[in-house]
Design a protein around this motif. Sequence first.
Motif, short mmCIF file in Angstrom:
data_model
loop_
_atom_site.label_atom_id
_atom_site.label_comp_id
_atom_site.label_asym_id
_atom_site.label_seq_id
_atom_site.Cartn_x
_atom_site.Cartn_y
_atom_site.Cartn_z
N LEU A 128 0.83 -1.21 0.00
CA LEU A 128 0.00 0.00 0.00
C LEU A 128 0.87 1.26 0.00
O LEU A 128 0.57 2.23 -0.70
N LYS A 162 -7.72 -3.90 -1.02
CA LYS A 162 -7.38 -2.69 -0.28
C LYS A 162 -6.64 -1.76 -1.24
O LYS A 162 -5.60 -2.12 -1.79
N PRO A 164 -4.79 1.98 -1.76
CA PRO A 164 -4.18 3.02 -0.94
C PRO A 164 -4.78 4.41 -1.19
O PRO A 164 -4.99 4.80 -2.33
N LEU A 171 1.02 7.30 2.79
CA LEU A 171 -0.22 6.56 2.95
C LEU A 171 -1.04 7.18 4.07
O LEU A 171 -0.61 7.21 5.22
N THR A 174 -7.03 3.93 3.52
CA THR A 174 -7.29 2.84 2.58
C THR A 174 -8.77 2.78 2.22
O THR A 174 -9.63 3.09 3.05
#
Length: 211
Positions: A128, A162, A164, A171, A174
């Motif tokens: 992510l 999931k 990002p 990050l 999500t």
Amino acid sequence: TIPWAIAFGMIVLLAVPLALWGLSKAYLETDRAAQRARESERRAAEHLRALREIDRAILEGGSVQEIAQAALARIRVLIPCSRASVALIDEAKQESRLLAVEGAASASAGPNTLVPLSDIGPDVLESLRAGRVHTVPDTHARTSMKGFFDHLREQGIRSYLKAPIAFRGSLIGTLNLSFDGVGSPAAEEVELAAEVADVLALAVVQAQLSE
């Protein structure tokens, strides 16, 4: 000469149906291709409409939770899933907080539920943070996702996606889609999830700036 004439006639009689069958098959294949193209265009138009609706909600100044909730309702129409949620990540506290939830287990794992980043797993977080959508085709297979996700698995969730939510390489959250069937989502569904996550990033940043 008569046997040759009979043989030629039989060849013609066989060739005509074969030619017609070939034409019919080519027509059906062309028609199916046209139907697939129309369906692809329809879905692309729906995807664009969904993104514009989220953009409009941002411009109208709704809260980030309202925007996220509206986005989840829309994406569940385009990508049939058992559960959809948006979570905000706090790297300092090493946890994520559910901002909005639609679908299964929304009562027991609804907004403001806190999920330790350790439950998500280092490999998932690495993916992510690199800006990649992470999918888990089968929750019963070996995965680093545990704790909170064990609870969802007990609720019948069999696969995850999931995407990002990131800003300037960091990050910040999500977009999560959960399914009650095993398997990976289609490429166009992964692409749509990533696009919605990008739009949601703007809403999150805008809300943080106004605080």
